[in-house]
Design an enzyme around this catalytic site. Structure first.
Site, PDB file in Angstrom:
ATOM      1  N   HIS A  21      19.418 -14.617 -35.407  1.00 33.49           N
ATOM      2  CA  HIS A  21      19.712 -13.189 -35.269  1.00 33.49           C
ATOM      3  C   HIS A  21      21.088 -12.998 -34.650  1.00 33.49           C
ATOM      4  O   HIS A  21      21.816 -13.962 -34.376  1.00 33.49           O
ATOM      5  CB  HIS A  21      18.601 -12.451 -34.517  1.00 33.49           C
ATOM      6  N   HIS A  80      22.219 -15.122 -31.646  1.00 38.53           N
ATOM      7  CA  HIS A  80      22.644 -16.498 -31.942  1.00 38.53           C
ATOM      8  C   HIS A  80      24.037 -16.496 -32.555  1.00 38.53           C
ATOM      9  O   HIS A  80      24.883 -17.323 -32.219  1.00 38.53           O
ATOM     10  CB  HIS A  80      21.670 -17.162 -32.924  1.00 38.53           C
ATOM     11  N   CYS A  85       4.754 -19.434 -18.942  1.00 39.24           N
ATOM     12  CA  CYS A  85       4.843 -18.520 -20.086  1.00 39.24           C
ATOM     13  C   CYS A  85       4.987 -19.368 -21.346  1.00 39.24           C
ATOM     14  O   CYS A  85       5.947 -20.135 -21.484  1.00 39.24           O
ATOM     15  CB  CYS A  85       6.046 -17.577 -19.951  1.00 39.24           C
ATOM     16  N   CYS A 117       8.194 -18.636 -23.404  1.00 38.32           N
ATOM     17  CA  CYS A 117       9.455 -19.223 -22.904  1.00 38.32           C
ATOM     18  C   CYS A 117       9.367 -20.729 -22.791  1.00 38.32           C
ATOM     19  O   CYS A 117      10.382 -21.385 -22.581  1.00 38.32           O
ATOM     20  CB  CYS A 117       9.790 -18.703 -21.515  1.00 38.32           C
ATOM     21  N   CYS A 133       5.922 -11.978 -17.727  1.00 37.21           N
ATOM     22  CA  CYS A 133       7.177 -12.644 -18.056  1.00 37.21           C
ATOM     23  C   CYS A 133       8.204 -11.574 -18.421  1.00 37.21           C
ATOM     24  O   CYS A 133       7.936 -10.710 -19.251  1.00 37.21           O
ATOM     25  CB  CYS A 133       6.951 -13.576 -19.240  1.00 37.21           C
ATOM     26  N   HIS A 173       9.002 -11.839 -22.354  1.00 37.54           N
ATOM     27  CA  HIS A 173       7.965 -11.579 -23.366  1.00 37.54           C
ATOM     28  C   HIS A 173       6.978 -10.486 -22.978  1.00 37.54           C
ATOM     29  O   HIS A 173       6.097 -10.145 -23.763  1.00 37.54           O
ATOM     30  CB  HIS A 173       7.215 -12.877 -23.680  1.00 37.54           C
ATOM     31  N   LYS A 177      16.405  -3.730 -25.785  1.00 36.04           N
ATOM     32  CA  LYS A 177      16.552  -5.178 -25.749  1.00 36.04           C
ATOM     33  C   LYS A 177      16.164  -5.740 -27.126  1.00 36.04           C
ATOM     34  O   LYS A 177      15.204  -5.285 -27.734  1.00 36.04           O
ATOM     35  CB  LYS A 177      15.584  -5.705 -24.703  1.00 36.04           C
ATOM     36  N   LYS A 179      12.482 -10.885 -30.926  1.00 32.90           N
ATOM     37  CA  LYS A 179      11.596 -11.083 -32.068  1.00 32.90           C
ATOM     38  C   LYS A 179      10.297 -10.314 -31.834  1.00 32.90           C
ATOM     39  O   LYS A 179       9.799  -9.627 -32.718  1.00 32.90           O
ATOM     40  CB  LYS A 179      11.300 -12.581 -32.179  1.00 32.90           C
TER      41      LYS A 179
HETATM   42  N1  MSP Z   1      17.041 -23.471 -26.932  1.00 34.20           N
HETATM   43  C1  MSP Z   1      17.546 -22.793 -25.788  1.00 34.20           C
HETATM   44  C2  MSP Z   1      18.896 -23.329 -25.386  1.00 34.20           C
HETATM   45  C3  MSP Z   1      18.941 -24.795 -25.087  1.00 34.20           C
HETATM   46  S1  MSP Z   1      20.563 -25.303 -24.715  1.00 34.20           S
HETATM   47  C4  MSP Z   1      20.423 -26.856 -24.149  1.00 34.20           C
HETATM   48  C5  MSP Z   1      17.687 -21.294 -26.084  1.00 34.20           C
HETATM   49  N2  MSP Z   1      17.761 -20.930 -27.344  1.00 34.20           N
HETATM   50  S2  MSP Z   1      17.835 -19.422 -27.876  1.00 34.20           S
HETATM   51  O1  MSP Z   1      17.852 -19.554 -29.302  1.00 34.20           O
HETATM   52  O2  MSP Z   1      16.801 -18.644 -27.329  1.00 34.20           O
HETATM   53  O3  MSP Z   1      19.140 -18.760 -27.359  1.00 34.20           O
HETATM   54  C6  MSP Z   1      20.385 -19.306 -27.626  1.00 34.20           C
HETATM   55  C7  MSP Z   1      21.543 -18.421 -27.222  1.00 34.20           C
HETATM   56  O4  MSP Z   1      21.490 -17.153 -27.870  1.00 34.20           O
HETATM   57  C8  MSP Z   1      21.608 -18.172 -25.731  1.00 34.20           C
HETATM   58  O5  MSP Z   1      22.930 -18.395 -25.275  1.00 34.20           O
HETATM   59  C9  MSP Z   1      21.245 -16.729 -25.616  1.00 34.20           C
HETATM   60  O6  MSP Z   1      21.829 -16.178 -24.490  1.00 34.20           O
HETATM   61  C10 MSP Z   1      21.799 -16.159 -26.911  1.00 34.20           C
HETATM   62  N3  MSP Z   1      21.167 -14.865 -27.199  1.00 34.20           N
HETATM   63  C11 MSP Z   1      19.894 -14.635 -27.620  1.00 34.20           C
HETATM   64  N4  MSP Z   1      19.689 -13.273 -27.662  1.00 34.20           N
HETATM   65  C12 MSP Z   1      20.806 -12.617 -27.265  1.00 34.20           C
HETATM   66  C13 MSP Z   1      21.202 -11.261 -27.175  1.00 34.20           C
HETATM   67  N5  MSP Z   1      20.390 -10.256 -27.433  1.00 34.20           N
HETATM   68  N6  MSP Z   1      22.492 -11.004 -26.817  1.00 34.20           N
HETATM   69  C14 MSP Z   1      23.397 -12.012 -26.621  1.00 34.20           C
HETATM   70  N7  MSP Z   1      23.059 -13.280 -26.705  1.00 34.20           N
HETATM   71  C15 MSP Z   1      21.745 -13.634 -26.882  1.00 34.20           C
HETATM   72  O7  MSP Z   1      17.764 -20.522 -25.150  1.00 34.20           O
END
Ligand code: MSP
Length: 502
Positions: free
Chosen positions: A18, A21, A126, A129, A143, A146, A295, A298
């Site tokens: 999304h 990422h 959780c 998470c 949490c 979530h 916020k 998913k």
């Molecule tokens: N798998 C772990 C990271 C392990 S690193 C050794 C994880 N993955 S994640 O897919 O949930 O998130 C990855 C990145 O996407 C994080 O840096 C997170 O901050 C970023 N984002 C996820 N949702 C976001 C927003 N709504 N806004 C900005 N960045 C966000 O955590």
């Protein structure tokens, strides 16, 4: 030659890629391209985080193996990253053999160093998470991510003596041997390390069928966060304790979102210290964005699909829009309608329109040749030199939005210059002045091609192409590219619209 190793977090393979990422990854790509443009040797690592109970559960629900679900979902991430022109050097998957081997070796090493002991962990966990929460961290008993009540778990496990690193971490951060930016995030971690006692960390779980086994006790699997963090070492080919550090180690910058700060600012350096590894140079923590004030997640069902949006705007425009929407270190809101407005104002009516306008005006000269002229250049030369200075300073400081604002200002300045000079009239009654004016404008477009390169690699190529300079600019160093008034334009073409109106 200077080297630059940059990482993004690795993404949970269970999720669909999304906007969140895409945000971290595009920012890392801009920095990777910028450092390559400066002539540095860059290694840019990204990938997917694939172990854990959540993946095993999804696989059971779909009646396929965890390996199959990882293969399917991981390729969704790499596909979207390809659509977004992400120039990663490796896309690591934590289920790859070299990574899993390294995780086992590291666990053995920590055990050998007596940093691991066995015990019983009881806590609030959780499932969403895949982590334990302290009471203090919960909001209304739920949490905070979530909005679900955690379950109480008591299980045999192994602990890492994280508590013994508290003072050392505090000193490293205070003395800036370990840099955390922006300042507010550094203070957040300093506050945490000063006010709370760091607890030892449970680093294994019982009965997780999809994980790396603890090498000396196969009934336990390595906690996903320890597994995941080690990707930064396996991803550049570290073979394990006793082996030399890879050429690219340590990272110059590790980019993360604020939600995973503690893992990266406490657990990760503690692991590195345990291994005797040089620490990463800088952890840069970006903000979170909300979508239409909400916020994005998913579970709330409002996650914006990165691929869909990239297809609507095109990869380059999407990259511009997402990093120029708000300042990188802060939180911000994104709304689809604002993205459309911004597309039209910054790109369609702004940059794209200027490029078209200048090319049309240049086409009046049937000889198609524009040469530098010392007498008319001084103003532009100084202005561009100043813009380059600001550009570099802003990028070194992660101020992507400032860089793009400055580019938009330059575009607006050129529009005013065209309006004032009226080159269509000059063409009829003052040829020398027409030539000078168009030369200046073409030269600004060439500089824009360079400035846009890290942000919009394809449009940057298109600009060079229209100027008839693609091959020539590509082989220049940045320093050569930044000089004003050295290039002759003899093959200016019309090209298609850079950003058609949506
Ligand atoms: N798998 C772990 C990271 C392990 S690193 C050794 C994880 N993955 S994640 O897919 O949930 O998130 C990855 C990145 O996407 C994080 O840096 C997170 O901050 C970023 N984002 C996820 N949702 C976001 C927003 N709504 N806004 C900005 N960045 C966000 O955590």
């Amino acid at each position: 030659m200077k080297k630059f190793y940059i990482t993004t977090p690795i993404y949970y393979v269970n999720d669909k890629p999304h906007l969140g990422h895409a945000y971290t990854t595009i920012a890392a790509d801009i920095l990777a391209r910028w450092h390559r443009m400066k002539g540095e040797r860059v290694f840019f690592l990204t990938g997917t985080d694939e172990h854990g109970e959540k993946v095993a559960k999804s696989a059971r629900e779909k009646n396929i193996t965890p390996r199959e679900i990882c293969d399917q979902n991981s390729s969704r991430f790499s596909k979207v990253f390809d659509i977004l022109d992400i120039s990663y050097d490796r896309f690591i998957r934590t289920t790859e053999a070299d990574h899993e081997k390294l995780v086992s070796k590291v666990l053995n090493e920590l055990n050998k160093k007596k940093l691991i002991y066995s015990g019983v962990y009881k806590g609030l966990y959780c499932v969403g998470c895949e982590r334990y929460y302290t009471n203090k961290e919960l909001s209304d008993g739920k949490c905070p991510i979530h909005q679900q009540e955690p379950i109480t778990l008591a299980e045999d496990c192994y602990f890492l003596k994280l508590s013994s690193f508290q003072r050392q971490l505090l000193n490293l951060i205070k003395t800036k041997a370990l840099i955390i930016e922006p300042e507010s995030r550094k203070n957040e971690i300093l506050g945490f390390l000063t006010s709370e006692k760091l607890e030892d960390l449970a680093i294994s779980r019982e009965k997780v069928e999809w994980g790396v086994p603890i090498p000396w006790d196969k009934s336990q699997s390595v906690y996903v966060w320890v597994d995941a963090l080690l990707n930064y070492l396996s991803g550049i080919g570290w073979k394990g304790p006793g082996q030399k550090w890879p050429l690219f180690w340590p990272p110059e910058v590790q980019l993360i979102g604020k939600d995973i700060l503690r893992f990266h600012a406490v657990l990760w350096p503690a692991i590195l210290l345990s291994l005797g590894a040089p620490l990463f140079k800088k952890l840069y923590v970006h903000g979170y964005f909300t979508v239409n004030g909400q916020k994005m997640s998913k579970s709330l069902g409002n996650a914006i699909d990165a691929e869909e949006l990239a297809l609507v705007f095109g990869s380059d425009a999407f990259r511009w829009l997402i990093v120029s929407s708000f300042s990188f270190g802060s939180d911000g809101d994104i709304s689809q309608s604002r993205l459309y407005d911004k597309y039209n104002s910054d790109l369609s009516n702004g940059l794209g329109n200027l490029v078209r306008r200048v090319l049309v005006l240049a086409a009046k000269n049937k000889k198609n040749s524009f040469f530098p002229d010392k007498s008319s250049n001084a103003d532009f030369k100084n202005k561009i030199a100043k813009i380059w200075q600001g550009y570099e300073a802003a990028l070194e400081d992660f101020k992507f939005e400032t860089t793009l604002d400055n580019i938009s200002d330059l575009v607006a300045f050129c529009d005013r210059y065209v309006d004032a000079k009226k080159p269509w009239e000059l063409f009829k009654n003052n040829q020398p002045e027409y030539q000078k004016t168009i030369y200046n404008l073409l030269e600004v477009l060439r500089h824009l091609g360079w400035m846009l390169l890290p942000f919009m690699p394809s449009k940057s190529d298109l600009i060079f192409e229209s100027l008839g300079l693609l091959g020539k600019e590509k082989i220049k160093s940045l320093e050569q590219g930044q000089k004003w008034g050295k290039v002759k334009f003899t093959n200016v073409k019309q090209g298609k619209a850079l950003f058609p109106r949506l």
